[in-house]
Design an enzyme around this catalytic site. Structure first.
Site, short mmCIF file in Angstrom:
data_model
loop_
_atom_site.label_atom_id
_atom_site.label_comp_id
_atom_site.label_asym_id
_atom_site.label_seq_id
_atom_site.Cartn_x
_atom_site.Cartn_y
_atom_site.Cartn_z
N GLU A 3 3.91 -2.44 52.37
CA GLU A 3 3.25 -1.72 53.59
C GLU A 3 1.98 -2.23 53.51
O GLU A 3 1.39 -2.53 52.47
CB GLU A 3 3.38 -0.27 53.32
N THR A 54 4.19 6.28 53.55
CA THR A 54 5.26 5.39 53.97
C THR A 54 6.17 5.02 52.62
O THR A 54 7.52 5.03 52.91
CB THR A 54 4.44 4.14 54.46
N ASP A 82 1.76 -0.73 59.11
CA ASP A 82 1.55 0.92 59.36
C ASP A 82 0.56 0.73 60.53
O ASP A 82 -0.55 0.17 60.48
CB ASP A 82 1.05 1.53 58.17
N HIS A 92 -7.20 3.64 63.22
CA HIS A 92 -8.14 5.02 63.19
C HIS A 92 -9.48 4.78 63.40
O HIS A 92 -10.04 5.66 64.12
CB HIS A 92 -7.59 5.91 62.16
N HIS A 98 -2.48 7.62 66.67
CA HIS A 98 -1.19 7.09 66.76
C HIS A 98 -0.86 7.32 68.51
O HIS A 98 -1.22 8.36 69.13
CB HIS A 98 -0.10 8.09 66.19
N ASP A 125 5.56 1.54 61.60
CA ASP A 125 6.22 3.00 61.99
C ASP A 125 5.75 3.59 63.43
O ASP A 125 6.32 4.62 63.70
CB ASP A 125 5.91 3.76 60.68
N HIS A 126 4.77 3.14 63.88
CA HIS A 126 4.16 3.63 65.07
C HIS A 126 2.95 2.69 65.42
O HIS A 126 2.56 2.03 64.71
CB HIS A 126 3.85 5.15 64.98
N SER A 135 3.00 9.27 59.93
CA SER A 135 3.80 8.12 58.89
C SER A 135 4.86 8.91 58.10
O SER A 135 6.09 8.15 57.72
CB SER A 135 2.64 7.48 58.00
#
Length: 473
Positions: free
Chosen positions: A278, A151, A48, A287, A429, A325-326, A98
């Site tokens: 995950e 997720t 993630d 972050h 993100h 996911d990003h 997410s």
């Protein structure tokens, strides 16, 4: 493979969408005999919030520290996978969260950020793990964050808001998923839930074995019951902090250990299984601009890839998907005449920035903080630099996701760049296209560029199941 082939049969489901989810599943998923070349099992792996820089720096760290290539990059070097770029947008933004990202895979449609398989008009998209459960397969999720987090939830449930994790815990139970492993004690324990309901007890009454620590996990696959493992409040500790704390090593399982147990348990079903794995705290570390947390949790994810590849090598009817996911924060190793030796400092890190900052308060002296950072990460900042960090503890003014105490993560990360040569683009993100790798039956369906929601139909098609609905978004 032409794009329209992904969506063959979707028109029949448009009319069926007016039925209840139970009726839809019963109509869609009559038993289909597995044909040669179809996937009996699907393992979907998500790091993630993994930017490209996270992937390549983890590989460089392993090469320089251990003299080995990462398992993910090794797949590329050996040309063992189909590889693609993936667009990660949501229905509401070029930059996904997410929940919307996982819902694109899980429900086959892009939804607004914050939503789980719920469209803007309130209608719901049936999550893919529920479709496979209806087809007779076992289904599970493994994560390093709360098992109720966005997720895993995107593959399993529908919800108007990702924040309703207490409700998601109950939705998992009603859907009967077979293996759920991660953190999030506060969403199951009566002493921590707002409604004081004993959700652990409800799972036990529904024939789940509840696992609370690593020792429980090691014997879990032998149980005849389904498995619920909740090993920590909130997310699990970062890999770097766990590996340097004997009590955490004894109590908290690794992502690899959880993955191995999940596969052993789920693979007992003769009709096959589906599993999502995950590395959720890669995103949390990004972050926080926390380089030690980021890279060692990415390496822990890479170790889990090895567990999955070993299984897939012996079970050729397994489709393996490896992606993110990003992107998040876009970290990178940047040029300088000391870049190599600076980056090599990460090899000897013992603790994360979170560990450092959580052990500091407004009464900590500059010299104490200098010593704490030297202990944790092996370099000495100046007292002036320490004072800049400590100034934030007078107001605790830094905002950010997964930073409930408003600790000065950004200030420390900025200072740290001079010692590691790692810089950051942001603390959130990104809209980057991301890496996607597949191997096993169904991987031949992958085009070089895909949109995230297209993977829903690809997985169904790979396993010989009816396709999902399509929105050209």
């Amino acid at each position: 493979m032409k794009r329209r082939d992904f969506f063959k049969g979707s028109s029949a489901l448009i009319g069926a969408s007016l039925l209840s989810p139970t009726a839809i599943l019963a109509q869609e998923h009559e038993h289909i005999e597995l044909k040669d070349g179809q996937a009996k099992n699907i393992i979907f792996m998500v790091s993630d919030g993994m930017s490209a820089g996270t992937l390549n720096m983890a590989d460089m760290l392993l090469r320089r520290k251990e003299g080995r290539v990462s398992n993910w990059i090794s797949l590329y070097e050996q040309n063992r996978v189909k590889r693609a770029f993936m667009d990660t947008a949501s229905a509401s933004s070029l930059i996904t969260d997410s929940a919307a990202a996982s819902s694109s895979w899980g429900g086959g449609k892009r939804v607004n950020n914050g939503s789980l398989n719920t469209n803007a008009d309130g209608s719901e998209n049936t999550p893919i793990w529920m479709k496979f459960k209806a087809a007779g397969k076992s289904a599970g999720c493994v994560t390093t964050v709360p098992i109720t987090h966005a997720t895993p939830a995107g593959f399993c449930v529908s919800s108007k808001g990702r924040s309703d994790q207490a409700g998601i815990a109950l939705k998992y139970l009603s859907s009967g998923f077979d293996v759920l492993l991660g953190g999030g004690t506060e969403f199951f324990s009566p002493s921590l839930r707002e409604d004081k309901e004993d959700v652990f007890k409800r799972y036990r009454n529904a024939n789940y074995t509840v696992l609370e620590n690593k020792k429980d996990l090691m014997h879990a696959a032998k149980s005849q019951d389904k498995l619920l493992g909740v090993f920590h409040q909130d997310g699990l500790p970062y890999t770097l902090d766990r590996s340097n704390d004997a009590s955490l090593v004894e109590r908290i399982p690794t992502l690899s250990e959880m993955t191995a147990t999940a596969i052993e348990k789920l693979s007992k079903n003769p009709k096959g299984f589906v599993l999502q794995v995950e590395a959720g705290k890669v995103d949390w570390a990004a972050h926080a601009n926390d380089i030690g947390a980021l890279l060692y949790d990415q390496i822990a994810f890479d170790d889990a890839i090895k567990v999955v590849l070993d299984f897939a090598e012996k079970n050729k009817d397994t489709l393996v998907v490896i992606t993110t996911d990003h992107g998040n924060a876009n970290p990178g190793l940047f040029y300088g005449n000391k870049a190599n030796q600076n980056f090599d400092r990460v090899q000897t890190f013992k603790h994360t920035n979170e560990w450092i900052l959580s052990g500091v308060d407004r009464n900590t002296s500059a010299s104490t903080l200098v010593d704490k950072i030297a202990e944790a990460q092996g370099y000495s900042i100046s007292k002036e630099e320490a004072a800049r960090i400590l100034k934030h503890y007078q107001t605790l003014d830094e905002k950010g996701i997964y930073n409930p105490r408003n600790l000065p993560y950004q200030e420390l990360a900025r200072l740290q760049t001079a010692y590691t040569s790692v810089g950051w683009g942001s603390m959130d993100h990104s809209a980057d296209y991301v890496e996607l790798a597949m191997l096993g039956p169904g991987s031949e369906l992958l085009n070089p560029f895909v949109r995230n929601f297209e993977l829903h139909n690809l997985m169904l098609q790979a396993a010989g199941q009816p396709g999902g609905t399509h929105v050209d978004s």
